[in-house]
Design an enzyme around this catalytic site. Sequence first.
Site, PDB file in Angstrom:
ATOM      1  N   ASP A  63       0.719  -1.089   0.170  1.00  0.00           N
ATOM      2  CA  ASP A  63       0.052   0.019   0.098  1.00  0.00           C
ATOM      3  C   ASP A  63       1.059   0.937   0.216  1.00  0.00           C
ATOM      4  O   ASP A  63       1.677   1.257   0.780  1.00  0.00           O
ATOM      5  CB  ASP A  63      -1.222   0.215   1.533  1.00  0.00           C
ATOM      6  CG  ASP A  63      -1.688   0.792   1.623  1.00  0.00           C
ATOM      7  OD1 ASP A  63      -1.829   2.236  -0.013  1.00  0.00           O
ATOM      8  OD2 ASP A  63      -3.001   0.709   2.211  1.00  0.00           O
ATOM      9  N   SER A 142      -2.792  14.808 -13.797  1.00  0.00           N
ATOM     10  CA  SER A 142      -3.820  14.358 -14.378  1.00  0.00           C
ATOM     11  C   SER A 142      -3.322  16.132 -15.065  1.00  0.00           C
ATOM     12  O   SER A 142      -3.342  16.741 -14.174  1.00  0.00           O
ATOM     13  CB  SER A 142      -5.183  14.052 -13.660  1.00  0.00           C
ATOM     14  OG  SER A 142      -6.209  14.693 -14.029  1.00  0.00           O
ATOM     15  N   TYR A 155      -9.653  15.781  -5.466  1.00  0.00           N
ATOM     16  CA  TYR A 155      -8.711  15.034  -6.487  1.00  0.00           C
ATOM     17  C   TYR A 155      -7.369  16.122  -7.384  1.00  0.00           C
ATOM     18  O   TYR A 155      -6.314  15.904  -7.735  1.00  0.00           O
ATOM     19  CB  TYR A 155      -9.677  14.340  -8.028  1.00  0.00           C
ATOM     20  CG  TYR A 155      -9.419  12.761  -8.873  1.00  0.00           C
ATOM     21  CD1 TYR A 155      -8.278  12.119  -8.487  1.00  0.00           C
ATOM     22  CD2 TYR A 155      -8.570  13.779 -10.166  1.00  0.00           C
ATOM     23  CE1 TYR A 155      -6.964  11.757  -9.584  1.00  0.00           C
ATOM     24  CE2 TYR A 155      -8.184  13.043 -11.202  1.00  0.00           C
ATOM     25  CZ  TYR A 155      -6.925  12.264 -11.185  1.00  0.00           C
ATOM     26  OH  TYR A 155      -6.033  11.790 -11.204  1.00  0.00           O
ATOM     27  N   ALA A 157      -6.472  19.172  -6.151  1.00  0.00           N
ATOM     28  CA  ALA A 157      -5.702  19.515  -5.388  1.00  0.00           C
ATOM     29  C   ALA A 157      -5.051  18.402  -5.092  1.00  0.00           C
ATOM     30  O   ALA A 157      -3.285  19.113  -4.837  1.00  0.00           O
ATOM     31  CB  ALA A 157      -7.341  19.694  -3.694  1.00  0.00           C
ATOM     32  N   SER A 158      -5.312  17.340  -5.062  1.00  0.00           N
ATOM     33  CA  SER A 158      -3.599  15.824  -5.332  1.00  0.00           C
ATOM     34  C   SER A 158      -2.458  16.020  -6.040  1.00  0.00           C
ATOM     35  O   SER A 158      -2.371  16.136  -6.002  1.00  0.00           O
ATOM     36  CB  SER A 158      -4.915  14.383  -5.106  1.00  0.00           C
ATOM     37  OG  SER A 158      -5.144  14.495  -5.791  1.00  0.00           O
ATOM     38  N   LYS A 159      -3.582  16.478  -7.178  1.00  0.00           N
ATOM     39  CA  LYS A 159      -2.650  16.347  -8.488  1.00  0.00           C
ATOM     40  C   LYS A 159      -1.851  17.178  -8.703  1.00  0.00           C
ATOM     41  O   LYS A 159      -1.134  17.610  -9.585  1.00  0.00           O
ATOM     42  CB  LYS A 159      -3.467  15.612  -9.134  1.00  0.00           C
ATOM     43  CG  LYS A 159      -4.339  14.757  -9.564  1.00  0.00           C
ATOM     44  CD  LYS A 159      -3.114  13.538  -9.801  1.00  0.00           C
ATOM     45  CE  LYS A 159      -3.605  11.865  -9.934  1.00  0.00           C
ATOM     46  NZ  LYS A 159      -2.473  10.937 -10.381  1.00  0.00           N
TER      47      LYS A 159
HETATM   48  N1  LIG Z   1      -8.834   7.398 -15.871  1.00  0.00           N
HETATM   49  C1  LIG Z   1      -7.840   8.119 -15.453  1.00  0.00           C
HETATM   50  O1  LIG Z   1      -9.143   8.835 -16.527  1.00  0.00           O
HETATM   51  C2  LIG Z   1      -6.774   9.213 -15.550  1.00  0.00           C
HETATM   52  C3  LIG Z   1      -6.851  10.267 -15.410  1.00  0.00           C
HETATM   53  C4  LIG Z   1      -5.695  11.042 -15.372  1.00  0.00           C
HETATM   54  C5  LIG Z   1      -5.377  11.171 -14.777  1.00  0.00           C
HETATM   55  N2  LIG Z   1      -5.362   9.075 -14.217  1.00  0.00           N
HETATM   56  C6  LIG Z   1      -3.982   8.870 -13.562  1.00  0.00           C
HETATM   57  O2  LIG Z   1      -3.922   7.462 -13.813  1.00  0.00           O
HETATM   58  C7  LIG Z   1      -3.705   6.715 -12.350  1.00  0.00           C
HETATM   59  C8  LIG Z   1      -3.926   5.380 -12.723  1.00  0.00           C
HETATM   60  O3  LIG Z   1      -5.396   5.203 -12.820  1.00  0.00           O
HETATM   61  P1  LIG Z   1      -5.932   4.220 -13.296  1.00  0.00           P
HETATM   62  O4  LIG Z   1      -6.762   5.230 -14.589  1.00  0.00           O
HETATM   63  O5  LIG Z   1      -5.390   3.413 -14.364  1.00  0.00           O
HETATM   64  O6  LIG Z   1      -7.149   3.500 -12.616  1.00  0.00           O
HETATM   65  P2  LIG Z   1      -7.378   2.381 -11.935  1.00  0.00           P
HETATM   66  O7  LIG Z   1      -7.889   1.421 -13.402  1.00  0.00           O
HETATM   67  O8  LIG Z   1      -8.176   2.855 -10.864  1.00  0.00           O
HETATM   68  O9  LIG Z   1      -5.741   1.874 -11.558  1.00  0.00           O
HETATM   69  C9  LIG Z   1      -4.995   2.383  -9.922  1.00  0.00           C
HETATM   70  C10 LIG Z   1      -4.151   1.617  -9.439  1.00  0.00           C
HETATM   71  O10 LIG Z   1      -3.490   2.256  -8.187  1.00  0.00           O
HETATM   72  C11 LIG Z   1      -3.770   1.352  -7.755  1.00  0.00           C
HETATM   73  N3  LIG Z   1      -3.663   1.521  -6.477  1.00  0.00           N
HETATM   74  C12 LIG Z   1      -4.719   2.469  -5.698  1.00  0.00           C
HETATM   75  N4  LIG Z   1      -4.856   2.364  -4.204  1.00  0.00           N
HETATM   76  C13 LIG Z   1      -3.782   2.218  -4.314  1.00  0.00           C
HETATM   77  C14 LIG Z   1      -2.834   2.197  -2.625  1.00  0.00           C
HETATM   78  N5  LIG Z   1      -3.234   2.618  -2.173  1.00  0.00           N
HETATM   79  N6  LIG Z   1      -1.415   0.877  -3.043  1.00  0.00           N
HETATM   80  C15 LIG Z   1      -0.640   1.396  -4.373  1.00  0.00           C
HETATM   81  N7  LIG Z   1      -1.757   0.923  -4.971  1.00  0.00           N
HETATM   82  C16 LIG Z   1      -2.844   1.358  -4.851  1.00  0.00           C
HETATM   83  C17 LIG Z   1      -5.020   0.392  -8.074  1.00  0.00           C
HETATM   84  O11 LIG Z   1      -4.731  -1.482  -7.274  1.00  0.00           O
HETATM   85  P3  LIG Z   1      -5.081  -1.791  -5.894  1.00  0.00           P
HETATM   86  O12 LIG Z   1      -6.795  -1.548  -5.211  1.00  0.00           O
HETATM   87  O13 LIG Z   1      -5.078  -2.889  -6.217  1.00  0.00           O
HETATM   88  O14 LIG Z   1      -4.278  -1.124  -4.662  1.00  0.00           O
HETATM   89  C18 LIG Z   1      -4.675   0.071  -9.421  1.00  0.00           C
HETATM   90  O15 LIG Z   1      -3.823  -0.909  -9.642  1.00  0.00           O
HETATM   91  C19 LIG Z   1      -3.614   7.655 -11.489  1.00  0.00           C
HETATM   92  O16 LIG Z   1      -2.852   7.888 -10.653  1.00  0.00           O
HETATM   93  C20 LIG Z   1      -4.808   8.349 -11.879  1.00  0.00           C
HETATM   94  O17 LIG Z   1      -5.013   8.829 -10.702  1.00  0.00           O
HETATM   95  C21 LIG Z   1      -6.199   8.592 -14.606  1.00  0.00           C
END
Ligand SMILES: NC(=O)c1ccc[n+]([C@@H]2O[C@H](COP(=O)([O-])OP(=O)(O)OC[C@H]3O[C@@H](n4cnc5c(N)ncnc54)[C@H](OP(=O)(O)O)[C@@H]3O)[C@@H](O)[C@H]2O)c1
Length: 267
Positions: A63, A142, A155, A157-159
């Site tokens: 985590d 993001s 969100y 704010a975090s980014k």
């Molecule tokens: N999808 C979009 O539209 C988008 C747009 C801009 C930026 N992003 C960014 O891209 C990144 C990846 O997101 P995604 O879209 O691929 O989403 P996703 O499919 O939900 O993947 C998120 C990943 O993070 C892991 N995770 C979540 N909480 C965690 C923790 N506390 N410790 C370790 N791993 C953790 C999840 O696995 P577990 O739950 O098993 O831990 C999963 O592998 C994120 O930072 C997101 O903010 C996404």
Amino acid sequence: MDTLSGKTVLITGASTGIGRALALELARGGAQLALNARDAARLGASAQECAALGAQVLAVPGDVCSEQDCRASVARTLERFGKLDALVNNAGMTMWARFDQLTDLDGLQRVLDVNYLGAVRMTAAALAHLKASRGLLVAVASVAGLTGVPQRTGYAASKHAMIGFFESLRIELRGSGVAVTIVAPGFVKSELHKGALGPDGRPLGRSPMDEPRIMTSERCAQLIAGAMRRRQRLLITSGRGRLARWARLVAPALVDRMAERAIRLRR
Ligand SMILES: NC(=O)c1ccc[n+]([C@@H]2O[C@H](COP(=O)([O-])OP(=O)(O)OC[C@H]3O[C@@H](n4cnc5c(N)ncnc54)[C@H](OP(=O)(O)O)[C@@H]3O)[C@@H](O)[C@H]2O)c1
């Protein structure tokens, strides 16, 4: 030859979505991979897919909210591969609710803890080893880290925090040989939006996005891999995101309306 071939890359959030797709993309290019996420079963499946492509791969479940888990993930990567060339801070979560409709503020803290402090913890554990390899730090932020987005206050704010941290660290690392690549994706099809926290702080359970109309995780991963190979400073994956970055300088209210529209259309 792929410049990432033979490089050891640790990716957080590698069990689904962009992280999983990036792992597969780098596996095809011959990288050695350490994959982190919390759900060991889903992570193991990702690792197996990478191994089937011929990659050397290690699953390091953990985590990013735990400093101990972050240190252990890095230590196990070093034990197995003897070096660390790149850390991709990708683990993340999101929210989907207007601030004035939130009945639970804990979700905002949770989002900050995973998205921002999670990347900080993992970076702290990895930095000395990245200095030794003159390696690469990647922050998957993001477009919501570059401008405001309604329904995403916590969100965004975090980014913004994440981008501020890595922009600052990049300056401190000048001369160290470590490069910093910041990635600002637009909407991407993944598990993210389904798991978004709603007004009551609970996961929505279904994606509110117009999923067929947004970028795939695979395409996003290809773009990220390209930026990593070039050790690019900033990658904005969408045309709308690139336009907004420049439009913001001269017409910030127009960019606010673009963000409102994107949320209304859900793509
Ligand atoms: N999808 C979009 O539209 C988008 C747009 C801009 C930026 N992003 C960014 O891209 C990144 C990846 O997101 P995604 O879209 O691929 O989403 P996703 O499919 O939900 O993947 C998120 C990943 O993070 C892991 N995770 C979540 N909480 C965690 C923790 N506390 N410790 C370790 N791993 C953790 C999840 O696995 P577990 O739950 O098993 O831990 C999963 O592998 C994120 O930072 C997101 O903010 C996404």
